[in-house]
Design a protein around this motif. Structure first.
Motif, PDB file in Angstrom:
ATOM      1  N   TRP A  56       0.814  -1.222   0.000  1.00 43.73           N
ATOM      2  CA  TRP A  56       0.000   0.000   0.000  1.00 43.73           C
ATOM      3  C   TRP A  56       0.849   1.273   0.000  1.00 43.73           C
ATOM      4  O   TRP A  56       0.528   2.249  -0.676  1.00 43.73           O
ATOM      5  N   THR A  89      -5.638   7.206   2.564  1.00 46.43           N
ATOM      6  CA  THR A  89      -5.073   5.858   2.453  1.00 46.43           C
ATOM      7  C   THR A  89      -3.955   5.678   3.480  1.00 46.43           C
ATOM      8  O   THR A  89      -3.883   4.653   4.168  1.00 46.43           O
ATOM      9  N   ARG A 119     -11.568  -1.328   4.738  1.00 46.43           N
ATOM     10  CA  ARG A 119     -11.615  -0.143   3.853  1.00 46.43           C
ATOM     11  C   ARG A 119     -10.558  -0.272   2.752  1.00 46.43           C
ATOM     12  O   ARG A 119     -10.805   0.059   1.596  1.00 46.43           O
ATOM     13  N   LEU A 145      -6.867  13.091 -13.743  1.00 50.45           N
ATOM     14  CA  LEU A 145      -5.931  12.012 -14.082  1.00 50.45           C
ATOM     15  C   LEU A 145      -5.219  12.301 -15.404  1.00 50.45           C
ATOM     16  O   LEU A 145      -5.857  12.736 -16.364  1.00 50.45           O
ATOM     17  N   MET A 193       0.537   8.192 -17.672  1.00 48.67           N
ATOM     18  CA  MET A 193       0.363   7.186 -16.618  1.00 48.67           C
ATOM     19  C   MET A 193       1.436   6.101 -16.746  1.00 48.67           C
ATOM     20  O   MET A 193       1.920   5.573 -15.769  1.00 48.67           O
ATOM     21  N   LEU A 241       1.121  -3.973 -15.673  1.00 52.09           N
ATOM     22  CA  LEU A 241      -0.206  -3.781 -15.077  1.00 52.09           C
ATOM     23  C   LEU A 241      -0.904  -5.118 -14.806  1.00 52.09           C
ATOM     24  O   LEU A 241      -1.475  -5.324 -13.731  1.00 52.09           O
TER      25      LEU A 241
HETATM   26  C1  LIG Z   1      -0.274   3.360 -13.671  1.00 51.26           C
HETATM   27  C2  LIG Z   1      -1.264   3.698 -12.709  1.00 51.26           C
HETATM   28  C3  LIG Z   1      -0.872   3.657 -11.287  1.00 51.26           C
HETATM   29  C4  LIG Z   1      -2.021   4.026 -10.455  1.00 51.26           C
HETATM   30  C5  LIG Z   1      -1.733   3.846  -9.038  1.00 51.26           C
HETATM   31  C6  LIG Z   1      -2.898   4.185  -8.205  1.00 51.26           C
HETATM   32  C7  LIG Z   1      -2.601   3.993  -6.800  1.00 51.26           C
HETATM   33  C8  LIG Z   1      -3.831   4.107  -5.993  1.00 51.26           C
HETATM   34  C9  LIG Z   1      -3.590   4.020  -4.610  1.00 51.26           C
HETATM   35  C10 LIG Z   1      -4.594   4.095  -3.725  1.00 51.26           C
HETATM   36  C11 LIG Z   1      -6.004   4.059  -4.112  1.00 51.26           C
HETATM   37  C12 LIG Z   1      -6.960   4.833  -3.329  1.00 51.26           C
HETATM   38  C13 LIG Z   1      -7.384   4.185  -2.121  1.00 51.26           C
HETATM   39  C14 LIG Z   1      -8.544   4.876  -1.510  1.00 51.26           C
HETATM   40  C15 LIG Z   1      -8.783   4.388  -0.127  1.00 51.26           C
HETATM   41  C16 LIG Z   1     -10.129   4.770   0.320  1.00 51.26           C
HETATM   42  C17 LIG Z   1     -10.472   4.235   1.675  1.00 51.26           C
HETATM   43  C18 LIG Z   1     -11.917   4.577   1.928  1.00 51.26           C
HETATM   44  O1  LIG Z   1     -12.770   4.079   1.235  1.00 51.26           O
HETATM   45  N1  LIG Z   1     -12.178   5.466   2.873  1.00 51.26           N
HETATM   46  C19 LIG Z   1     -13.536   5.938   3.070  1.00 51.26           C
HETATM   47  C20 LIG Z   1     -14.189   5.167   4.201  1.00 51.26           C
HETATM   48  O2  LIG Z   1     -13.446   5.307   5.382  1.00 51.26           O
HETATM   49  P1  LIG Z   1     -14.231   5.571   6.737  1.00 51.26           P
HETATM   50  O3  LIG Z   1     -14.842   6.933   6.613  1.00 51.26           O
HETATM   51  O4  LIG Z   1     -15.271   4.513   6.832  1.00 51.26           O
HETATM   52  O5  LIG Z   1     -13.179   5.483   7.803  1.00 51.26           O
HETATM   53  C21 LIG Z   1     -13.494   7.432   3.323  1.00 51.26           C
HETATM   54  O6  LIG Z   1     -14.743   7.917   3.678  1.00 51.26           O
HETATM   55  C22 LIG Z   1     -13.073   8.048   2.021  1.00 51.26           C
HETATM   56  C23 LIG Z   1     -12.310   9.091   1.957  1.00 51.26           C
HETATM   57  C24 LIG Z   1     -11.934   9.696   0.659  1.00 51.26           C
HETATM   58  C25 LIG Z   1     -11.274   8.789  -0.311  1.00 51.26           C
HETATM   59  C26 LIG Z   1     -11.961   8.785  -1.619  1.00 51.26           C
HETATM   60  C27 LIG Z   1     -11.345   7.783  -2.519  1.00 51.26           C
HETATM   61  C28 LIG Z   1     -12.125   7.559  -3.738  1.00 51.26           C
HETATM   62  C29 LIG Z   1     -11.466   7.265  -4.967  1.00 51.26           C
HETATM   63  C30 LIG Z   1     -10.652   6.078  -5.169  1.00 51.26           C
HETATM   64  C31 LIG Z   1      -9.944   6.245  -6.430  1.00 51.26           C
HETATM   65  C32 LIG Z   1      -8.651   6.991  -6.309  1.00 51.26           C
HETATM   66  C33 LIG Z   1      -8.189   7.590  -7.595  1.00 51.26           C
HETATM   67  C34 LIG Z   1      -6.728   7.712  -7.654  1.00 51.26           C
HETATM   68  C35 LIG Z   1      -6.272   7.713  -9.026  1.00 51.26           C
HETATM   69  C36 LIG Z   1      -5.034   7.031  -9.281  1.00 51.26           C
END
Ligand SMILES: CCCCCCCC/C=C\CCCCCCCC(=O)N[C@@H](COP(=O)(O)O)[C@H](O)/C=C/CCCCCCCCCCCCC
Length: 202
Positions: free
Chosen positions: A23, A44, A98, A153, A159, A175
């Motif tokens: 992670w 995260t 999560r 993005l 990317m 990937l």
């Molecule tokens: C060549 C491409 C490489 C791409 C690499 C991407 C790496 C991505 C790494 C991490 C991904 C994101 C992880 C998001 C974790 C979200 C955890 C979560 O759901 N938290 C919610 C619930 O928690 P509690 O409130 O119950 O404690 C929390 O409410 C959310 C907070 C905001 C996070 C919103 C995330 C939504 C989008 C996920 C897509 C990420 C886009 C990134 C683009 C690369």
């Protein structure tokens, strides 16, 4: 990142330290994509740090793997099945759930990137993967924030540079190898959470 996720699974269990390392590597990718993702990256990291805190804590031995964590937290009634307990550090099981849900989004998104044949809009692929997976677990407000972030993005070619490759064929290999490791980790975790009725922890 592939190495960390790949060495995180043993038979039907996950080594937590390796999982968290995977992670942390993912967060580095996200940070490389620009400051618009800082909010998601911090969210995260917060989850990763909670779990690392348990792993480094006085009961650290019980947090070595997914199965030992689940056993320890259930036996000690650390897991709350009814409500999110205010003013307490969330349980390891709730926190990992999560990340586990986010891993499904990542699997679908990276698979789409890998199979794109070098065409298509990354924001559309990302949004589509999100709608099919993680969005089901997010509030309306968080979904709006996520939609805005997706628009920022970079295009496919950019990317690829994030994963240190130039051509689509190279990117595809990287990937899809990543997806393969993620699927294994995801399936083991899903099985453990299903067996313990923990897929909906508040
Ligand atoms: C060549 C491409 C490489 C791409 C690499 C991407 C790496 C991505 C790494 C991490 C991904 C994101 C992880 C998001 C974790 C979200 C955890 C979560 O759901 N938290 C919610 C619930 O928690 P509690 O409130 O119950 O404690 C929390 O409410 C959310 C907070 C905001 C996070 C919103 C995330 C939504 C989008 C996920 C897509 C990420 C886009 C990134 C683009 C690369």
């Amino acid at each position: 990142m592939i190495k960390a996720f790949h060495s995180s699974f043993i038979e039907n269990d996950i080594i937590l330290g390796e999982y968290l390392e995977g992670w942390r590597e993912l967060i580095k990718f996200m940070d490389a994509l620009g400051t618009v993702f800082t909010f998601i990256s911090q969210e995260t990291m917060t989850k990763v740090n909670i779990l690392q805190g348990y792993l480094n804590g006085e009961n650290g031995k019980s947090y070595r793997t997914l199965l030992t964590m689940v056993k320890f937290e259930l036996e000690n009634e650390v897991v709350n099945f009814k409500e999110f307990p205010p003013n307490r550090v969330p349980s390891g099981c709730r926190t990992l759930l999560r990340l586990h849900r986010a891993l499904k989004w990542l699997e679908v998104f990276l698979y789409k990137l890998g199979m794109s044949e070098g065409h298509g809009q990354t924001s559309e692929m990302c949004a589509d993967a999100y709608h099919k997976t993680l969005a089901h677990h997010h509030s309306w407000f968080i979904r709006q924030v996520a939609e805005v972030a997706f628009l920022a993005l970079p295009p496919l070619k950019e990317m690829y540079t994030v994963v240190c490759v130039q051509k689509h064929e190279e990117a595809k290999t990287v990937l899809l190898t990543t997806v393969d490791s993620i699927v294994k980790v995801y399936n083991i975790t899903q099985e453990v959470y299903t067996m313990n009725g923990m897929l909906d922890l508040p």
